[in-house]
Each structure stands twice: as C-alpha cells, then as structure tokens.
Design a protein around this motif. Structure first.
Motif, PDB file in Angstrom:
ATOM      1  N   CYS A   8      -0.304   5.034  -1.491  1.00  6.28           N
ATOM      2  CA  CYS A   8      -1.302   5.099   0.487  1.00  6.28           C
ATOM      3  C   CYS A   8      -0.767   5.633   1.995  1.00  6.28           C
ATOM      4  CB  CYS A   8      -2.531   4.222   0.137  1.00  6.28           C
ATOM      5  SG  CYS A   8      -3.086   2.904  -1.420  1.00  6.28           S
TER       6      CYS A   8
ATOM      7  N   ARG B 288     -10.334   3.119  -6.106  1.00  2.37           N
ATOM      8  CA  ARG B 288      -9.699   4.613  -5.949  1.00  2.37           C
ATOM      9  C   ARG B 288     -10.192   5.580  -6.997  1.00  2.37           C
ATOM     10  NH1 ARG B 288      -3.404   4.833  -4.978  1.00  2.37           N
ATOM     11  NH2 ARG B 288      -3.015   6.093  -3.580  1.00  2.37           N
TER      12      ARG B 288
ATOM     13  N   THR C 260      -1.047   4.485   5.866  1.00  2.00           N
ATOM     14  CA  THR C 260      -1.563   3.209   5.665  1.00  2.00           C
ATOM     15  C   THR C 260      -1.207   3.027   7.382  1.00  2.00           C
ATOM     16  OG1 THR C 260       0.605   2.044   6.360  1.00  2.00           O
ATOM     17  CG2 THR C 260      -0.583   1.645   4.243  1.00  2.00           C
TER      18      THR C 260
ATOM     19  N   LEU D 166       1.084  -1.138  -0.119  1.00  2.00           N
ATOM     20  CA  LEU D 166      -0.330   0.188  -0.498  1.00  2.00           C
ATOM     21  C   LEU D 166       0.919   1.572  -0.146  1.00  2.00           C
ATOM     22  CD1 LEU D 166      -2.570  -1.363   2.646  1.00  2.00           C
ATOM     23  CD2 LEU D 166      -3.198  -0.852  -0.206  1.00  2.00           C
TER      24      LEU D 166
END
Length: 623
Positions: A27, A120, A29, A22
């Motif tokens: 992203c 997304r 996290t 990720l």
C-alpha cells in the motif's frame, strides 16, 4: 497501482506499526495526527481507505466523517475506526459514529493482512501486482528474496522443495519463478523442465538462482527452459532488473497470444454464423453468447466479465470469474445505464484505479449499483449499443481496446443480420396472414377463425413442452390450414344444408389444394403439413390419405384439435355456435360424428388440462 491508505492515529508508535504493515502489503501510505491534518491529507493524498483513531476529536460528529469522505478522489473512501476495545460493546457503535467498520488494537498482523486483502477485493479493482514464486530449501534465502521483492510491489509466494513448488505454481498462477538449482530430491533443473512441460505453466518465465557458474551449468539451465539465471550471492538491483525484463517480455507475449486467439476466434465465429444463417438456424443471442465466451476466457489478460446491451434486447451480463463452469448470459436490470445508449459511438475506460473522464467514473458507479465491481474496464457506448469488458486483472492497454473494438464490430454484424432476419420474418408472417385471409373470402362466416386456430395451436405446443421456435412457427403457420379453400366453389362453402357425397369429395380436396398452394419452400414446411393433414385422424379414418397415428405430422395433430374446437364454437351457415361446455363435451366424449379416437392422445390430454385457456382465447378474439 497501490491502494492509498491514510493513517489518522495520534499515537506515533501505533501509527508506525500500521504504516510498516501496510507498506509490506504493497500500500501507499500517509499519516496524520489530528482531525485538521486528516482533512488536509484527505484532500491532497486522495486515499481510498482511512484508518482513524476513534479517540481522535471530531468537531461535528458523524458529519465530520462525511465531510472528509467528500474530500477524497471519488468521494467514496471508507473510514475504519481503530480502538483499544470492542466497539460493538460500546454505547455508540462504530456505525452510529459514522464509521464504515472497525479494527481493534492491538492489531494482529495476520488478521490485518486478511482485512486489507478482503477490503481490496471487495472495493477496488483486482490487484495488478505480479506474483513471484521463490523456491529455495534455505529459509534465510527466502526471507532475503521477500525483503527485496515486497517493497518493490511484488506479491511473494514461497516453496522449499520442487514438488511443493509445482503444486503452488498450478494453484496460485504465479507470474514468474525464482528457482534455486541445488535442492535435495528434485533439483532446480528437473523442476524447470516439469514447469515447461505442462501446458498450464509452460509460459511462466523461470530465473535460475545458482552458486554454479560454469558454462555447462548455464547451458543446462537454458536447456531446461530457464529464461535467465542469477549467480549467488545475488544483488538487489540485479534481481529486480532481471525480473522486470522477463515480466515485460511475458506481458508482450501474452498480448500477442491473446490478440491472435481473439482474432482467430472471431474468424471462426464469423464462419460458423454464416453456416448457421445458410441453414436457417441463426439465433442472435446464441451467437453473441458464443462470441463473448470465445474471446474472453477469464484467464490471463481476459476480462472477468462482459456486459452487453441494446434498447431492444435489454442488458445481458456474462460472468466469467469461474473459468471452470459455463454460464450463459444472464439478463440484468439496467434502467440506470440507459445513458450508455445515447449519443455518438465512443470508447472510454478506467485503468489502474484511475477514471480518465467523468463519464468513465459515472459508469463505474452505475455498474456498482447493479452489482458489478468493474475495476479495470473498457466501455464502448453510444449509437444504441453498449459493450463493457470489465474486471481486467491488469491495467487495460491498447491491445485490450483493439479486442473490444473487434468484438463490437462482430456484434454489430450479428445485430444487423438479426434485424434483417426479423424483417424477413415479419414479411413471412404478413404473407401467411394474407394467404389465410384470402382463403376466408368465400367462407367469411369464419371471421377470426384462422387467427384463433393459430393461438390454440401455440397454446397446445407450449404446454406439450415444444421448443419456442416450434411454438412460434405453429402460431403463424397453423393459420394456413384452410388456405386450399380458395379453390373450393363458394356454393359448396356457403351451402346451408348437408353436402352431397360428390360435394364432400370436392370439399376434401382443399387439403390437397392447400399443400400445392404453399409449395415446397422449407420456410413453410410446417404450414404445408398442417394444410395437407389437419383432417387426418389418429384412428386412420381421416382424409385425404387416411394416415394413422404418428404417420400424421405432429403439427397437423395439434392443429386438428385447435381447428375442431373453433369450428364447433363458431357459427356457420349450416350450424349454430356451440358453447364452450358443449364443445368440450363433443371433443372429449364424442357425439357420433366426432370421436375422441380421432385425436392424438397426448394432444387431447393437454387440451383437457388447459380447456379453460381455449375459452379465454375464443372470448378475446371472437370479434
């Protein structure tokens, strides 16, 4: 802004693997190990997506998942189950358990990347990460650049030679190119020159990466169009700094160009609207359509779509996601959006996934219900007018607000013109009706004759495939067909017996008088033609000029059938009212006095096909 993902997986190895992937995908996290910690992180971290181990104990079953969702920022986070087996084969599917979907362990890296990308795209604003195209014939150098750029939040594209780089650049629309100079075949200088020579890619900044350090090579890079250069071996901080600076310059240039194009387009649209208004060809929806299309291309900083609405016009959505095809505005149902018409004029927006007001968040949810994923958007609401520019790829800024305000001002100007035109049209319609009723003063037995003739004429026009404008005009102006009877003596109009030859000659003059009364104003050109020629006959036996065939104006040919039908249906001092069936027979088959050859064949054919509608109109308006 990176998408926030909470990894609620007890096994540290599995959690670490997901976390690593990720982060690579850009992203943000956090992790949790049990349901209690998941609740706490959901409230503190406000994730948009939660990946939860199916085996994690849930004290309240599906109700627990809903409670966790409500702890997140917008209360609409998705919770995806993670399991080591195919959940669709389990007694309780992921959906029954209360999850929004599932992933199967072990997670395939490529499939997981696609999953995150699709998630997304379907649920959040388009990514605002800049795309960097790295071009180098050495795979190791590409890996090194990717290791520097991805953690910094950039999306990386790669190419190993010049031709492939040009193809990728055109297809993917990269924001910046890192270009190696020394490559086999087409070298970096030539690639850079070709990038700058194409209108589609000329504004993409290029940073040359080279082991060459001579002054001549740097000058050659600048001549080729490079915005900067980095000497090998390169250092992480230098690479990121030079990229950031060039992207900032590109963004500022993009803003200036976008503003110039929009304001220039608005000026051109204003001039065109004035010309159309002067020529009597102004149409509000056509002008709004052209305005929105001209100021939003779907490219660069432009909005992906625009939603426009007023209480009078309803809602129209302009989808510009497909830049290669023109689509007119599409009406949409917007009953849940009427609150945007209320109150004083105001602007608000959502940018980078953050709604800066409760109204902005509520508007995004309302738009989602009619199928619009607004993402980054700006809204002008209130005072009976709403315009939403939505789907900006990058976070909205002051320049986007200036553009929307300019568009709104132009729409308000067009709307005021349309309102004035509508008021003028109503005045014209009232004048027509007044003139038509004045003509009935000495022929009062005709009752609602003139109004029915207008409705028959509009029916024929519509069924003949005429334009809406033509149909609307003939509906009103066909009512003027007998306006010249104002100058015909009442004794002739009301005579119960047959007219003498001299009296009939006087009666025929009502066509000439009608044309004179209406005059030469362009607005009433159709009415003048109808008044003058509605007694002309297709075979040339009519009056006052004995016109034949297509010498007779189309509107007069249509009005002739409409007038004849109602004259036969209506009671006059010299004749009784005829039934629909008898009237139809006289027009279609003739009776000696009236012949089918009197009427234009195409108009007569439409009358035959839709005669039942004539009877409906007569019964509805017979008084």
């Amino acid at each position: 802004m990176p998408m926030k993902v909470l990894i609620a997986v007890e096994n540290m190895k599995d959690s670490g693997l997901l976390n690593e992937m990720l982060l690579k995908y850009g992203c943000e996290t956090q992790t949790s190990r049990d349901i209690r910690e998941t609740r706490e992180k959901a409230l503190q971290f406000m994730p948009e997506l939660i990946l939860m181990d199916l085996a994690m104990p849930k004290n309240e079953g599906p109700g627990e998942l809903e409670a966790i969702k409500h702890l997140t920022a917008a209360g609409n986070a998705k919770i995806i189950a993670i399991a080591a087996h195919d959940l669709t084969q389990a007694p309780f599917t992921a959906e029954k358990e209360g999850f929004d979907g599932y992933l199967q362990f072990p997670v395939d890296a490529e499939k997981f990347k696609d999953f995150i990308g699709n998630y997304r795209r379907l649920n959040f604003a388009p990514l605002s990460r800049a795309k960097i195209l790295c071009v180098d014939d050495e795979p190791l150098n590409l890996e090194l650049l990717e290791a520097i750029l991805v953690p910094a939040g950039y999306e990386v594209l790669t190419a190993t030679e010049g031709h492939g780089a040009l193809v990728t650049l055109k297809r993917e629309e990269a924001d910046l190119v890192l270009l190696d100079v020394m490559m086999p075949g087409m070298d970096g200088f030539e690639v850079c020159r070709l990038i700058k020579a194409s209108p589609d890619t000329a504004r993409v900044p290029v940073i040359m990466i080279t082991a060459l350090s001579s002054k001549e090579d740097r000058i050659k890079s600048i001549d080729a169009g490079a915005g900067d250069f980095i000497t090998k071996p390169f250092e992480k901080t230098e690479v990121l700094t030079r990229i950031r600076k060039l992207l900032e310059i590109r963004e500022q240039n993009s803003k200036l160009i976008s503003l110039f194009n929009v304001l220039s387009g608005l000026t051109d649209r204003g001039n065109r609207s004035a010309e159309l208004l002067k020529g009597g060809r102004f149409n509000f929806f056509s002008e709004v359509d052209a305005l929105i299309r001209g100021t939003n291309s779907g490219k660069g900083r432009s909005a992906r779509g625009v939603l426009f609405g007023t209480p009078e016009t309803g809602w129209v959505n302009y989808d510009m996601a497909d830049r290669d095809s023109y689509k007119a505005g599409k009406p949409v149902e917007g009953e849940n959006l009427t609150f945007l018409f209320d109150g004083a004029a105001r602007f608000f927006y959502t940018s980078g996934g953050e709604s800066l007001s409760r109204e902005a968040h509520g508007t995004a949810e309302a738009l989602a219900k009619i199928g619009i994923n607004a993402g980054n958007y700006i809204c002008r609401a209130g005072a009976g007018l709403c315009v939403v520019s939505y789907g900006f790829v990058k976070p909205v800024n002051d320049e986007d607000m200036v553009v929307l305000k300019a568009i709104v001002m132009q729409i308000m100007f067009l709307y005021s013109i349309a309102a004035e035109i509508m008021e003028t049209e109503r005045a014209y319609d009232y004048l027509i009706l007044t003139l038509a009723r004045a003509a009935e003063a000495n022929d009062e037995d005709t009752g609602l004759h003139v109004i029915r003739v207008g409705e028959y004429a509009a029916l024929l026009s519509e069924k003949m495939g005429m334009s809406r404008d033509f149909t609307d005009k003939i509906r009103m102006q066909a009512q003027l067909h007998d306006v010249g009877k104002i100058h015909v003596p009442a004794a002739i109009l009301k005579k119960p017996s047959a007219l003498t030859e001299e009296e009939f000659e006087v009666m025929k003059l009502h066509t000439v008088y009608g044309a004179k009364i209406i005059g030469d104003h362009g607005k009433f050109g159709m009415g003048k033609n109808i008044a003058a020629s509605h007694h002309e006959k297709w075979d040339g036996s009519g009056y006052p000029k004995g016109l034949k065939g297509e010498e007779i104006p189309l509107e007069a040919r249509i009005a002739a059938v409409a007038d004849q039908y109602d004259a036969l249906r209506n009671e006059r001092v010299y004749k009784p009212a005829f039934s629909h069936e008898k009237t139809y027979g006289i027009i279609v088959n003739g009776d000696g006095r009236t012949k089918p050859a009197h009427f234009a064949p195409d108009v007569l054919s439409v009358f035959i096909d839709h005669a039942a509608a004539f009877e409906e109109i007569y019964n509805k308006l017979k008084g």
